[in-house]
Scaffold this motif. Structure first.
Motif: not given
Length: 462
Positions: A106-124
């Motif tokens: 298998a070959v995994l193309e990985i994208t590591v990104s910061a978690d945006s759910s916490g920021l969305e909840k904070t803004l809401a």
């Protein structure tokens, strides 16, 4: 080998397109990925949160693992068929799982990104009523969705800047759903009163005896307190042999009143400034260049500046800076034959929050000044009764009262209003010659028909 190359290139292009599509669409992060036997050797696309882990079950036993960027993602083999992918740093990488014979499992193309759910909840939570979406691409953040006001949008950008470390890493495409234009109705009313009283006697005497000629001159100056020179004079003289006496009485009594009324209406976007000036400019000498006097212009009149900010709860924040000024001889001076006036200023600057349609008043700006000046001949001027011939008196009493009313209103489209020039018609030759009218008067009469005014009204009435 040659026949397989186009297929490999096509698969790579397709995989890249799918990866871009997944990133732009904001694919939800998974916590467990199972690769079936039918998918052996295929490329899988996986998004991992920063400092998060994903379990991967493989279809065959792994003999070798290759990680292109270990600083982005790490691999822990719990067994020969189960791996744990850890998001170490923000970015992208790929991981190869190979068998003992070197075959690709298998070959995994990985994208590591910061978690945006916490920021969305904070803004809401901090900005209720808004619907702001957050998408994270590496160190970059895209803010989208809607906000009720520009003030809420600025708050969201400020909070996201703490998440990314800088506002330069934020792409803002938030749409403001509420009204963002504020119309400001301002009334500036000022009444200024001034009273000036002056009295002075110029006394001169001349005595001649043979070759001796003696003179006494007493000419006290006037206008020191008010800078006004009286022009009303009474002169009397008497001659007694070799003695001649002349006396000139200078007197002035002046009173004046000025009323200033301005009702400007300005409209500005939330967060933007608007400025209004009803007045003009007058030249003031500023220096001499090559033997010529240079001038700069100073503004006077009713000057208004304001900056509105619309809040999500319907409150309008206002920064108001208003100034009323007028040229005056008080404090001015004459130099080189040029009279340079001074200005009398009334200024108010404040920051307030008001609901739409609420009126704020700035009152109590009352100025009451009394100035008096006496010029006299030393010694003789202090004598009772007789000393009045050797002194002058200058008295000024000025009063100023200023009232400012400010009413902010959320601007909405409306119907066109009538202008004073809409019904203006210039008078004909006969009316201009025999009646002396410049324009025809409208609405002057007792008619009450449609589109007619009642009473004695008009744009210009003499």
């Amino acid at each position: 080998m040659i026949s397989k190359a186009p297929k490999i290139i096509a698969a790579m292009l397709l995989g890249s397109a799918l990866l871009v599509g997944m990133m732009s669409a904001g694919v939800a992060q998974v916590s467990h990925l199972r690769i079936s036997q039918a998918e052996t050797g295929a490329t899988q696309f996986l998004q991992v949160g920063h400092n998060k882990s994903v379990i991967v079950d493989l279809p065959a036993e792994v003999g070798e693992v290759i990680v292109s960027q270990p600083e982005v993602a790490g691999v822990i083999m719990r067994s020969k068929r189960r791996a744990i992918i850890q998001g170490v740093g923000v970015g992208g990488t790929n991981i190869f799982f190979l068998s003992r014979t070197g075959a690709r499992i298998a070959v995994l193309e990985i994208t590591v990104s910061a978690d945006s759910s916490g920021l969305e909840k904070t803004l809401a939570r901090i900005i209720p009523g808004s619907d702001i979406k957050v998408q994270v691409f590496g160190e970059r953040v895209v803010l989208s969705g809607t906000a009720q006001s520009g003030d809420d949008m600025d708050k969201a950008i400020s909070i996201a800047a703490q998440f990314t470390g800088s506002q330069e890493n934020i792409a803002n495409i938030i749409t403001v759903s509420g009204s963002q234009q504020v119309m400001l109705k301002v009334t500036v009313a000022e009444v200024s009163r001034e009273a000036v009283k002056q009295l002075g006697i110029n006394l001169s005497a001349n005595f001649t005896s043979g070759a001796l000629n003696t003179g006494i001159v007493n000419a006290p100056s006037l206008g020191g307190a008010s800078n006004v020179i009286p022009t009303n004079t009474i002169t009397a003289g008497i001659g007694l042999g070799n003695l001649s006496i002349n006396a000139t009485l200078k007197a002035l009594e002046r009173s004046g009143a000025i009323r200033t009324l301005a009702e400007p209406t300005l409209t500005a976007m939330s967060g933007q400034s608007a400025e209004f000036l009803a007045g003009g400019e007058f030249p003031v000498p500023s220096g001499i260049e090559d033997g010529r006097i240079t001038f700069e212009f100073k503004r006077f009149g009713v000057d208004l500046k304001f900056t509105p900010t619309v809040k999500s709860n319907g409150i309008i924040g206002l920064e108001i800076d208003t100034k009323v000024s007028e040229p005056t001889t008080e404090g001015g001076f004459n130099i080189g034959g040029i009279t340079i006036p001074a200005t009398r200023d009334r200024q108010a600057k404040t920051s307030v929050e008001l609901r739409s349609g609420t009126t704020m008043s700035i009152a109590g700006l009352i100025d009451d000044r009394v100035r008096t000046q006496i010029n006299s001949l030393p010694g003789i001027g202090n004598l009772p009764i007789l000393g009045a011939l050797f002194r002058s008196r200058d008295f000024v009493h000025s009063q100023t009262e200023l009232l400012i009313l400010v009413t902010p209103v959320l601007a909405t489209p409306g119907e066109a209003i009538d202008l004073p020039t809409d019904k203006m018609v210039f008078a004909g030759d006969a009316e201009a010659i025999f009646l002396g009218h410049i324009e025809k008067l409208y609405g002057v009469g007792g008619g009450a028909g449609e589109n007619e005014y009642q009473g004695s009204i008009g744009f210009v009435l003499d």
